[in-house]
Design an enzyme around this catalytic site. Structure first.
Site, short mmCIF file in Angstrom:
data_model
loop_
_atom_site.label_atom_id
_atom_site.label_comp_id
_atom_site.label_asym_id
_atom_site.label_seq_id
_atom_site.Cartn_x
_atom_site.Cartn_y
_atom_site.Cartn_z
N SER A 16 0.84 -1.19 0.00
CA SER A 16 0.00 0.00 0.00
C SER A 16 0.88 1.25 0.00
O SER A 16 1.75 1.39 -0.86
CB SER A 16 -0.95 -0.04 1.20
OG SER A 16 -1.95 0.94 1.10
N ASP B 95 -8.48 -6.48 -5.15
CA ASP B 95 -8.07 -5.16 -4.66
C ASP B 95 -8.54 -4.10 -5.65
O ASP B 95 -7.99 -3.96 -6.74
CB ASP B 95 -6.55 -5.11 -4.51
CG ASP B 95 -6.04 -3.80 -3.91
OD1 ASP B 95 -6.85 -2.88 -3.70
OD2 ASP B 95 -4.83 -3.71 -3.65
N HIS C 204 -7.94 -5.15 -0.73
CA HIS C 204 -6.63 -4.53 -0.52
C HIS C 204 -5.93 -5.08 0.71
O HIS C 204 -4.70 -5.21 0.74
CB HIS C 204 -6.83 -3.01 -0.39
CG HIS C 204 -5.57 -2.25 -0.21
ND1 HIS C 204 -4.58 -2.22 -1.17
CD2 HIS C 204 -5.10 -1.50 0.83
CE1 HIS C 204 -3.57 -1.47 -0.75
NE2 HIS C 204 -3.86 -1.03 0.46
#
Length: 372
Positions: A152, A317, A350
């Protein structure tokens, strides 16, 4: 030479000497960097791995987080017998600049006023975070990194390391990330920021002497948390199941389990995170765009790189979808970089990179061992 380490339980922090220049042109004096290390640096200094955390993470990737008492946030990846193993690696993890776990941020004391900076803290960028990490590594005697690993926002830092310090990074593992923030990403962040700033307790960011903007920060966390999940995962876990009742209440309590879950996420978050840090760190990710200084040509950012790259994405995601990962891979291919890419199947959205994902561990382990 940096100041002597200060230990607070498991916390370590250093104070950088002199003035720290920020990408915006602003400066900070006496910048602190919170960090943690695991393992030992080899005699040749070749086994150091830097782990970069996501938006609301910190330096406590393994062991016990002294603030929450909970296990480190990436114990599935870091630890004995794990892909990143203190028996093989000297592992360094930092709290990002602008954070609230030991590094300088808006909750830090402004030496000019003796009060928390609040919104007078200068806006920071991903590059500023990376430069602070580089100063910490200088202090620790780490000249070259075997790898920088992150998911991320941590993946953004990892990619930026390869651009800012190409001679210091042998490998990058970028997971569930992107080379820029999309309009949709920025939009979700703005919703969260406005929720915080609309809370009466925010008081223009000067809330440290009174109650914090807990309601606004909780809503911001709830909205963001939705983007970390997937419809498939939410449906499998909650569906339309009711919470502790057999029928709807015809009111606005948490009738559904998913509502109760999100409220819990919001309330637990405000106990460990600073609202102003949330504003600053989300803004840093919004500004992130590796290609922007190169006339929009991402390949130019990686031109001449000798770094090896592993890029990992997940099928569900939608915050940083596989299309963004493929954009990075195409740019690396155009720059003649050595790059491996894999899209892993996961229903967890995610957040898959934080969860038990054996396939990801195998990929990371194989990639790191190939460079040893």
């Amino acid at each position: 030479m940096l100041a002597t380490d200060q230990r607070f339980g498991l916390d370590r922090r250093i104070r950088l000497p002199g003035t720290f220049q920020l990408e915006s042109g602003a400066t900070l004096d006496g910048v602190e960097v919170g960090y943690e290390t695991y393992g030992a640096l080899d005699a040749d200094g070749g086994n150091a791995i830097l782990i970069c955390h996501a938006l609301t993470g910190n330096q406590h990737v393994a062991g016990v987080d002294p603030k929450t008492g909970r296990p480190g946030w990436w114990e599935r990846m870091v630890g004995p017998g794990r892909p990143i193993d203190p028996a093989r690696h000297f592992i360094v993890a930092t709290n990002v600049l602008g954070g609230c776990s030991g590094s300088s941020g808006p909750a830090s004391i402004d030496p000019a006023t003796g009060a928390p900076f609040g919104m007078t803290f200068p806006v920071i960028t991903i590059r500023d975070m990376v430069r602070a990490q580089a100063a910490l590594l200088d202090h620790l005697g780490v000249v070259t990194l075997a790898a920088v690993v992150g998911g991320s926002m941590g993946g953004m830092q990892a990619l930026d390391w390869a651009v800012a310090y190409p001679d210091r990074v042998r490998a990058v593992v970028a997971i569930a990330t992107a080379a820029r923030h999309s309009a949709q990403n920025i939009a979700y962040h703005e919703v969260g920021r406005q929720a915080i700033m609309a809370d009466p307790n925010w008081r223009g960011g000067a809330y440290h002497a009174g109650p914090p903007p807990a309601a606004g920060l909780a809503v911001a966390r709830m909205a963001a948390h939705i983007t970390y999940l997937s419809e498939e995962g939410l449906t499998a876990k909650f569906g339309r199941a009711l919470q502790d009742r057999s029928e709807v209440s015809f009111g606005f309590d948490a009738d559904f389990q998913v509502e109760s879950y999100l409220r819990h996420q919001g309330l637990s978050f405000v106990e460990r995170f600073d609202a102003n840090s949330y504003l600053y760190i989300t803004r840093a990710t919004d500004y992130f765009d590796l290609a922007a200084p190169h006339d929009g040509r991402l390949a130019a950012a990686f031109a001449g790189t000798k770094t090896r790259f592993a890029v990992i994405s997940f099928t569900s995601d939608w915050l940083y979808p596989t299309a963004e990962a493929r954009r990075i891979v195409r740019a690396l291919n155009a720059a003649n970089a050595r790059v491996s890419f894999v899209e892993l199947d996961s229903p967890h959205g995610h957040d898959a990179f934080l969860l038990d994902t054996p396939a990801m561990n195998r990929v990371v382990d194989g990639f790191l061992r190939a460079g040893e």
